[in-house]
Design a protein around this motif. Structure first.
Motif, PDB file in Angstrom:
ATOM      1  N   SER A 164     -15.136  45.387  30.126  1.00  0.00           N
ATOM      2  CA  SER A 164     -14.986  46.775  30.565  1.00  0.00           C
ATOM      3  C   SER A 164     -13.528  47.147  30.376  1.00  0.00           C
ATOM      4  N   LEU A 165     -13.324  48.278  29.751  1.00  0.00           N
ATOM      5  CA  LEU A 165     -11.952  48.703  29.513  1.00  0.00           C
ATOM      6  C   LEU A 165     -11.281  49.076  30.822  1.00  0.00           C
ATOM      7  N   PRO A 166     -10.019  48.702  30.971  1.00  0.00           N
ATOM      8  CA  PRO A 166      -9.304  49.037  32.201  1.00  0.00           C
ATOM      9  C   PRO A 166      -9.228  50.552  32.392  1.00  0.00           C
ATOM     10  N   LYS A 167      -9.221  50.982  33.647  1.00  0.00           N
ATOM     11  CA  LYS A 167      -9.144  52.414  33.936  1.00  0.00           C
ATOM     12  C   LYS A 167      -7.824  53.025  33.483  1.00  0.00           C
ATOM     13  N   CYS A 168      -6.820  52.186  33.269  1.00  0.00           N
ATOM     14  CA  CYS A 168      -5.511  52.696  32.868  1.00  0.00           C
ATOM     15  C   CYS A 168      -5.473  53.061  31.384  1.00  0.00           C
ATOM     16  N   ILE A 169      -6.559  52.824  30.662  1.00  0.00           N
ATOM     17  CA  ILE A 169      -6.598  53.189  29.247  1.00  0.00           C
ATOM     18  C   ILE A 169      -6.657  54.707  29.139  1.00  0.00           C
ATOM     19  N   ALA A 170      -5.671  55.285  28.511  1.00  0.00           N
ATOM     20  CA  ALA A 170      -5.615  56.732  28.304  1.00  0.00           C
ATOM     21  C   ALA A 170      -5.515  56.996  26.807  1.00  0.00           C
ATOM     22  N   VAL A 171      -5.689  58.238  26.425  1.00  0.00           N
ATOM     23  CA  VAL A 171      -5.562  58.608  25.016  1.00  0.00           C
ATOM     24  C   VAL A 171      -4.193  58.151  24.519  1.00  0.00           C
ATOM     25  N   GLY A 172      -4.200  57.442  23.412  1.00  0.00           N
ATOM     26  CA  GLY A 172      -2.971  56.907  22.846  1.00  0.00           C
ATOM     27  C   GLY A 172      -2.676  55.477  23.270  1.00  0.00           C
ATOM     28  N   SER A 173      -3.365  54.987  24.292  1.00  0.00           N
ATOM     29  CA  SER A 173      -3.166  53.611  24.742  1.00  0.00           C
ATOM     30  C   SER A 173      -3.766  52.631  23.745  1.00  0.00           C
ATOM     31  N   ARG A 174      -3.239  51.424  23.767  1.00  0.00           N
ATOM     32  CA  ARG A 174      -3.745  50.383  22.877  1.00  0.00           C
ATOM     33  C   ARG A 174      -4.204  49.189  23.681  1.00  0.00           C
ATOM     34  N   LEU A 175      -5.351  48.671  23.304  1.00  0.00           N
ATOM     35  CA  LEU A 175      -5.855  47.426  23.861  1.00  0.00           C
ATOM     36  C   LEU A 175      -5.628  46.356  22.799  1.00  0.00           C
ATOM     37  N   GLN A 176      -4.958  45.268  23.179  1.00  0.00           N
ATOM     38  CA  GLN A 176      -4.704  44.173  22.254  1.00  0.00           C
ATOM     39  C   GLN A 176      -5.454  42.942  22.739  1.00  0.00           C
ATOM     40  N   LEU A 177      -5.929  42.164  21.778  1.00  0.00           N
ATOM     41  CA  LEU A 177      -6.585  40.931  22.184  1.00  0.00           C
ATOM     42  C   LEU A 177      -6.336  39.822  21.174  1.00  0.00           C
ATOM     43  N   ALA A 178      -6.471  38.602  21.686  1.00  0.00           N
ATOM     44  CA  ALA A 178      -6.371  37.384  20.884  1.00  0.00           C
ATOM     45  C   ALA A 178      -7.479  36.451  21.369  1.00  0.00           C
ATOM     46  N   VAL A 179      -7.848  35.495  20.536  1.00  0.00           N
ATOM     47  CA  VAL A 179      -8.946  34.590  20.854  1.00  0.00           C
ATOM     48  C   VAL A 179      -8.415  33.161  20.942  1.00  0.00           C
ATOM     49  N   ARG A 180      -8.841  32.471  21.983  1.00  0.00           N
ATOM     50  CA  ARG A 180      -8.492  31.061  22.172  1.00  0.00           C
ATOM     51  C   ARG A 180      -9.767  30.231  22.052  1.00  0.00           C
ATOM     52  N   TYR A 181      -9.685  29.171  21.271  1.00  0.00           N
ATOM     53  CA  TYR A 181     -10.827  28.269  21.063  1.00  0.00           C
ATOM     54  C   TYR A 181     -10.384  26.874  21.461  1.00  0.00           C
ATOM     55  N   ASP A 182     -10.954  26.345  22.546  1.00  0.00           N
ATOM     56  CA  ASP A 182     -10.670  24.984  22.987  1.00  0.00           C
ATOM     57  C   ASP A 182     -11.804  24.085  22.520  1.00  0.00           C
ATOM     58  N   ALA A 183     -11.498  23.177  21.611  1.00  0.00           N
ATOM     59  CA  ALA A 183     -12.454  22.156  21.166  1.00  0.00           C
ATOM     60  C   ALA A 183     -12.245  20.974  22.104  1.00  0.00           C
ATOM     61  N   ILE A 184     -12.958  20.975  23.200  1.00  0.00           N
ATOM     62  CA  ILE A 184     -12.695  20.075  24.323  1.00  0.00           C
ATOM     63  C   ILE A 184     -12.830  18.600  23.939  1.00  0.00           C
ATOM     64  N   ASP A 185     -13.883  18.265  23.213  1.00  0.00           N
ATOM     65  CA  ASP A 185     -14.136  16.856  22.883  1.00  0.00           C
ATOM     66  C   ASP A 185     -13.046  16.225  22.024  1.00  0.00           C
ATOM     67  N   ILE A 186     -12.335  17.023  21.271  1.00  0.00           N
ATOM     68  CA  ILE A 186     -11.273  16.463  20.425  1.00  0.00           C
ATOM     69  C   ILE A 186      -9.880  16.829  20.929  1.00  0.00           C
ATOM     70  N   GLY A 187      -9.821  17.563  22.070  1.00  0.00           N
ATOM     71  CA  GLY A 187      -8.536  17.875  22.691  1.00  0.00           C
ATOM     72  C   GLY A 187      -7.658  18.817  21.893  1.00  0.00           C
ATOM     73  N   ARG A 188      -8.258  19.754  21.178  1.00  0.00           N
ATOM     74  CA  ARG A 188      -7.472  20.695  20.362  1.00  0.00           C
ATOM     75  C   ARG A 188      -7.693  22.123  20.839  1.00  0.00           C
ATOM     76  N   THR A 189      -6.657  22.934  20.743  1.00  0.00           N
ATOM     77  CA  THR A 189      -6.731  24.360  21.060  1.00  0.00           C
ATOM     78  C   THR A 189      -6.277  25.149  19.850  1.00  0.00           C
ATOM     79  N   PHE A 190      -7.030  26.170  19.520  1.00  0.00           N
ATOM     80  CA  PHE A 190      -6.728  27.041  18.385  1.00  0.00           C
ATOM     81  C   PHE A 190      -6.629  28.479  18.882  1.00  0.00           C
TER      82      PHE A 190
END
Length: 109
Positions: free
Chosen positions: A52-78
């Motif tokens: 759900s988009l935050p209520k503070c999102i107004a016209v002109g605002s930007r939402l940024q995101l990144a993705v984290r992938y934890d491969a738990i069995d091999i102990g790696r994070t991408f």
């Protein structure tokens, strides 16, 4: 906002997280993505998320995101942050159709 993330099937136990911000990383939240049942094709798995988009999102605002992938069995994070640019979504004002033909796409129940 919702999306699907495809990750390499490097191991059985995985954790996929979407990190997002609406104020250029001053404050951010993490959202755990859910495994999409029967999505494994032998090489990749899919995970879905919906935020759900935050209520503070107004016209002109930007939402940024990144993705984290934890491969738990091999102990790696991408991390996937779009080569350092993050995945960005800008809020625009909703446009109102001005011609009769512009209403063709609208359906009301």
């Amino acid at each position: 906002m919702s999306g699907v993330i495809r990750v390499a099937n490097l191991c059985f136990r995985k954790l996929v997280t979407v990190r997002y911000t609406a104020n250029n990383w001053v404050i951010f939240d993490d959202l755990t993505a859910s495994y999409v049942l029967d999505s494994n094709d032998g090489f990749t798995d899919r995970f879905s998320f919906s935020l759900s988009l935050p209520k503070c999102i107004a016209v002109g605002s930007r939402l940024q995101l990144a993705v984290r992938y934890d491969a738990i069995d091999i102990g790696r994070t991408f991390w996937d942050n779009n080569y350092g640019d993050n995945y960005c979504f800008e809020c625009y004002a909703r446009s109102v159709p001005t011609r009769e033909s512009d209403f063709a796409w609208m359906h009301f129940l």
